[in-house]
Write a protein that holds these residues in place. Structure first.
Motif, PDB file in Angstrom:
ATOM      1  N   TRP A   5       0.619  -1.483   0.075  1.00  0.00           N
ATOM      2  CA  TRP A   5      -0.109   0.201   0.094  1.00  0.00           C
ATOM      3  C   TRP A   5       0.582   1.092   0.036  1.00  0.00           C
ATOM      4  N   MET A   6       1.791   1.224   0.607  1.00  0.00           N
ATOM      5  CA  MET A   6       2.688   2.223   0.787  1.00  0.00           C
ATOM      6  C   MET A   6       3.211   2.726  -0.654  1.00  0.00           C
ATOM      7  N   HIS A   7       3.676   1.601  -1.143  1.00  0.00           N
ATOM      8  CA  HIS A   7       4.948   2.006  -2.429  1.00  0.00           C
ATOM      9  C   HIS A   7       3.844   2.316  -3.695  1.00  0.00           C
ATOM     10  N   GLN A   8       2.324   1.982  -3.516  1.00  0.00           N
ATOM     11  CA  GLN A   8       1.403   2.375  -4.489  1.00  0.00           C
ATOM     12  C   GLN A   8       0.387   3.368  -4.553  1.00  0.00           C
ATOM     13  N   CYS A   9       1.127   3.694  -3.045  1.00  0.00           N
ATOM     14  CA  CYS A   9       0.246   4.806  -2.405  1.00  0.00           C
ATOM     15  C   CYS A   9       0.087   6.163  -3.265  1.00  0.00           C
ATOM     16  N   PRO A  10      -0.941   7.000  -4.197  1.00  0.00           N
ATOM     17  CA  PRO A  10      -0.175   7.930  -4.660  1.00  0.00           C
ATOM     18  C   PRO A  10       0.866   9.187  -4.130  1.00  0.00           C
ATOM     19  N   PRO A  11       1.461   9.434  -4.060  1.00  0.00           N
ATOM     20  CA  PRO A  11       1.959  10.633  -3.920  1.00  0.00           C
ATOM     21  C   PRO A  11       1.474  11.367  -2.965  1.00  0.00           C
ATOM     22  N   GLU A  12       0.146  12.140  -3.824  1.00  0.00           N
ATOM     23  CA  GLU A  12      -0.543  13.714  -3.234  1.00  0.00           C
ATOM     24  C   GLU A  12      -1.086  12.445  -1.596  1.00  0.00           C
ATOM     25  N   LEU A  13      -2.043  12.125  -1.561  1.00  0.00           N
ATOM     26  CA  LEU A  13      -1.990  11.227  -0.508  1.00  0.00           C
ATOM     27  C   LEU A  13      -1.336  11.598   0.758  1.00  0.00           C
ATOM     28  N   LEU A  14      -0.155  10.915   0.698  1.00  0.00           N
ATOM     29  CA  LEU A  14       1.336  10.969   0.994  1.00  0.00           C
ATOM     30  C   LEU A  14       1.600  12.278   1.639  1.00  0.00           C
ATOM     31  N   ASN A  15       1.910  12.909   0.879  1.00  0.00           N
ATOM     32  CA  ASN A  15       1.475  14.483   1.178  1.00  0.00           C
ATOM     33  C   ASN A  15       0.519  14.634   2.012  1.00  0.00           C
ATOM     34  N   ALA A  16      -0.410  14.311   1.730  1.00  0.00           N
ATOM     35  CA  ALA A  16      -1.457  15.359   2.273  1.00  0.00           C
ATOM     36  C   ALA A  16      -1.178  14.195   4.267  1.00  0.00           C
ATOM     37  N   VAL A  17      -0.651  13.115   4.648  1.00  0.00           N
ATOM     38  CA  VAL A  17      -0.477  13.052   6.145  1.00  0.00           C
ATOM     39  C   VAL A  17       0.625  13.591   6.705  1.00  0.00           C
ATOM     40  N   GLU A  39      19.439   3.908  14.949  1.00  0.00           N
ATOM     41  CA  GLU A  39      19.677   4.584  12.997  1.00  0.00           C
ATOM     42  C   GLU A  39      18.760   3.915  11.831  1.00  0.00           C
ATOM     43  N   GLN A  40      18.275   2.236  12.343  1.00  0.00           N
ATOM     44  CA  GLN A  40      17.818   1.793  11.422  1.00  0.00           C
ATOM     45  C   GLN A  40      16.461   2.832  10.642  1.00  0.00           C
ATOM     46  N   ILE A  41      16.326   2.829  12.351  1.00  0.00           N
ATOM     47  CA  ILE A  41      14.408   3.397  12.217  1.00  0.00           C
ATOM     48  C   ILE A  41      14.462   5.182  11.298  1.00  0.00           C
ATOM     49  N   GLY A  42      15.737   5.639  12.243  1.00  0.00           N
ATOM     50  CA  GLY A  42      16.086   6.544  11.579  1.00  0.00           C
ATOM     51  C   GLY A  42      16.409   6.394   9.809  1.00  0.00           C
ATOM     52  N   GLN A  43      16.596   5.420   9.448  1.00  0.00           N
ATOM     53  CA  GLN A  43      16.140   5.184   7.707  1.00  0.00           C
ATOM     54  C   GLN A  43      15.378   4.758   6.944  1.00  0.00           C
ATOM     55  N   ALA A  44      14.384   4.113   7.974  1.00  0.00           N
ATOM     56  CA  ALA A  44      13.415   3.456   7.151  1.00  0.00           C
ATOM     57  C   ALA A  44      12.222   5.266   7.463  1.00  0.00           C
ATOM     58  N   VAL A  45      12.438   5.305   8.263  1.00  0.00           N
ATOM     59  CA  VAL A  45      11.835   6.889   8.273  1.00  0.00           C
ATOM     60  C   VAL A  45      12.136   8.713   7.146  1.00  0.00           C
ATOM     61  N   VAL A  46      13.277   7.971   6.859  1.00  0.00           N
ATOM     62  CA  VAL A  46      13.725   9.403   5.850  1.00  0.00           C
ATOM     63  C   VAL A  46      13.203   8.736   4.374  1.00  0.00           C
ATOM     64  N   LYS A  47      13.452   7.210   4.311  1.00  0.00           N
ATOM     65  CA  LYS A  47      12.171   6.253   3.134  1.00  0.00           C
ATOM     66  C   LYS A  47      11.139   7.254   3.149  1.00  0.00           C
ATOM     67  N   CYS A  48      10.134   7.055   4.218  1.00  0.00           N
ATOM     68  CA  CYS A  48       8.857   7.606   4.716  1.00  0.00           C
ATOM     69  C   CYS A  48       9.127   9.333   3.920  1.00  0.00           C
ATOM     70  N   HIS A  49       9.952  10.339   4.511  1.00  0.00           N
ATOM     71  CA  HIS A  49      10.076  11.764   3.841  1.00  0.00           C
ATOM     72  C   HIS A  49      10.329  11.943   2.989  1.00  0.00           C
ATOM     73  N   LYS A  50      10.866  10.878   1.899  1.00  0.00           N
ATOM     74  CA  LYS A  50      11.241  10.394   0.494  1.00  0.00           C
ATOM     75  C   LYS A  50       9.399  10.305  -0.456  1.00  0.00           C
ATOM     76  N   MET A  51       9.128  10.014   0.936  1.00  0.00           N
ATOM     77  CA  MET A  51       7.667   9.707  -0.316  1.00  0.00           C
ATOM     78  C   MET A  51       6.818  10.359   0.238  1.00  0.00           C
ATOM     79  N   GLY A  52       6.932  11.823   0.976  1.00  0.00           N
ATOM     80  CA  GLY A  52       5.963  12.818   1.161  1.00  0.00           C
ATOM     81  C   GLY A  52       5.832  13.056   2.405  1.00  0.00           C
TER      82      GLY A  52
END
Length: 146
Positions: A5-17, A39-52
């Protein structure tokens, strides 16, 4: 599957979170990354940031919680120790709800984290999800004693 779901979610939805609030295992599944260390949690969060998603509030169980705001240093909140732990069911939901309540009341992010930690501490001391949700006076009383 949540990760898909996270990978297929439209970017405009993630930007609205405004604030995305997974626990560490949900974060691992969503990002398909390990979250064993901070540190790994921080890296995973960076991926979320990149998704919007600009703010990620990660619930870390007995290790507390951390709020990651894109471009800022994470805000860490340790747990507020419970006199006894009977049932952790609902603790994450209680934490997230209490954080949201404090946020809409205009508290700082640090105050929101502390208020939420107090609510979660009270929650784990009662068996069952609904009966364990603390009321405001109980949370405020606990905050005065720690």
């Amino acid at each position: 599957m949540l990760g898909e779901w996270m990978h297929q979610c439209p970017p405009e939805l993630l930007n609205a979170v405004d604030i995305f609030s997974p626990n560490e295992s949900e974060l691992a599944r969503l990002t398909r990354m390990s979250t064993e260390s901070f540190e790994q949690i921080g890296q995973a969060v960076v991926k979320c940031h990149k998704m919007g998603v600009k703010q990620v509030l990660v619930k870390l169980g007995a290790k507390g919680s951390a709020l990651f705001i894109e471009g800022e240093k994470p805000i860490k909140q340790p747990i507020i120790s419970a006199a006894r732990v009977l049932d952790t069911t609902g603790a994450g939901d209680t934490f997230t709800a209490a954080f949201a309540v404090a946020l809409v009341e205009g508290k700082t992010k640090e105050e929101c984290m502390r208020f939420a930690a107090a609510a979660a501490s009270l929650c784990v001391q009662v068996k069952g999800a609904i009966p364990s949700m603390p009321d405001r006076p109980s949370v405020l009383h606990l905050l005065q004693t720690v």
